[in-house]
Design a protein around this motif. Structure first.
Motif, PDB file in Angstrom:
ATOM      1  N   ALA A 250      51.655  39.851  33.294  1.00 37.31           N
ATOM      2  CA  ALA A 250      50.827  39.784  34.514  1.00 37.31           C
ATOM      3  C   ALA A 250      50.582  41.186  35.056  1.00 37.31           C
ATOM      4  N   LEU A 251      49.302  41.563  35.109  1.00 37.78           N
ATOM      5  CA  LEU A 251      48.887  42.839  35.698  1.00 37.78           C
ATOM      6  C   LEU A 251      48.284  42.585  37.078  1.00 37.78           C
ATOM      7  N   GLU A 252      48.295  43.630  37.891  1.00 40.63           N
ATOM      8  CA  GLU A 252      47.598  43.564  39.172  1.00 40.63           C
ATOM      9  C   GLU A 252      46.138  43.909  38.925  1.00 40.63           C
ATOM     10  N   TRP A 253      45.236  43.213  39.643  1.00 42.92           N
ATOM     11  CA  TRP A 253      43.802  43.417  39.443  1.00 42.92           C
ATOM     12  C   TRP A 253      43.077  43.096  40.737  1.00 42.92           C
ATOM     13  N   SER A 254      41.801  43.458  40.768  1.00 40.47           N
ATOM     14  CA  SER A 254      40.967  43.141  41.934  1.00 40.47           C
ATOM     15  C   SER A 254      39.615  42.641  41.452  1.00 40.47           C
TER      16      SER A 254
END
Length: 196
Positions: free
Chosen positions: A117-121
């Motif tokens: 799980a990566l952080e994204w926008s």
């Protein structure tokens, strides 16, 4: 005196009555069995249909990639720091909530590591309805741009993609199949690149 032997000699009426009762009993029993079998068949057909539709829902991808995957190098690091790509709903797909890091999970893997799980926008390029600040549902006819800052993760990646590196982003919506985006960086890292 009355002769009882002659009374019991002709029993044809009684035999016909017994035969009719037995025949009716067989018909009633056969009807009950037929009803039971048909009900069970109907129930199993409905369960089979529900299983088929559930399977199709999980196999069909609810999101699709639209356009190119853009990679950016931020500070002459000779690595890819940011990835940007555009997604849309697949034909007939259910709306997807693009509130960052909630319903959709984006994973990353390459030869050195795998991160689930990566952080994204996300931001909308085309939005049909609603307020862009509050309505983060990707619906039919809309396009959303997703940005993954590989260098700015809370838990940093072991190594960022450099020249000639192959990596895969896995976009996992809450329903439907995973959208795999596999790309290879070019031999020379530029400030902005379209990955193939």
């Amino acid at each position: 005196m009355f002769n009882f032997k002659s009374l019991h000699r002709d029993e044809s009426g009684q035999t016909a009555l017994e035969t009719a009762i037995i025949l009716i009993a067989f018909v009633v029993v056969a009807s009950v069995f037929a009803f039971t079998i048909l009900s069970a068949g109907s129930s199993s057909t409905e369960k089979g249909e529900a299983a088929i539709y559930s399977g199709l829902k999980n196999v069909e991808s609810s999101m699709t990639l639209k356009g190119a995957v853009i990679a950016e190098e931020v500070a002459d690091s000779d690595t890819v720091d940011t990835l940007t790509f555009t997604v849309a709903l697949a034909g007939g797909g259910e709306p997807v909530d693009l509130t960052a890091n909630k319903a959709v999970v984006i994973g990353y893997r390459d030869v050195d590591e795998s991160v689930s799980a990566l952080e994204w926008s996300a931001s909308f390029i085309v939005q049909q309805d609603g307020d862009p600040a509050n309505d983060m549902m990707l619906e039919d006819g809309e396009l959303a741009e997703i940005t993954v800052d590989l260098a700015g993760q809370t838990t940093p990646l072991t190594s960022l993609p450099g020249p000639n590196s192959q990596f895969t982003l896995e976009v996992k919506p809450p329903t439907g199949a995973v959208l795999n985006i596999t790309r290879t960086t070019p031999p020379s890292i530029e400030p902005v690149m379209e990955l193939r």
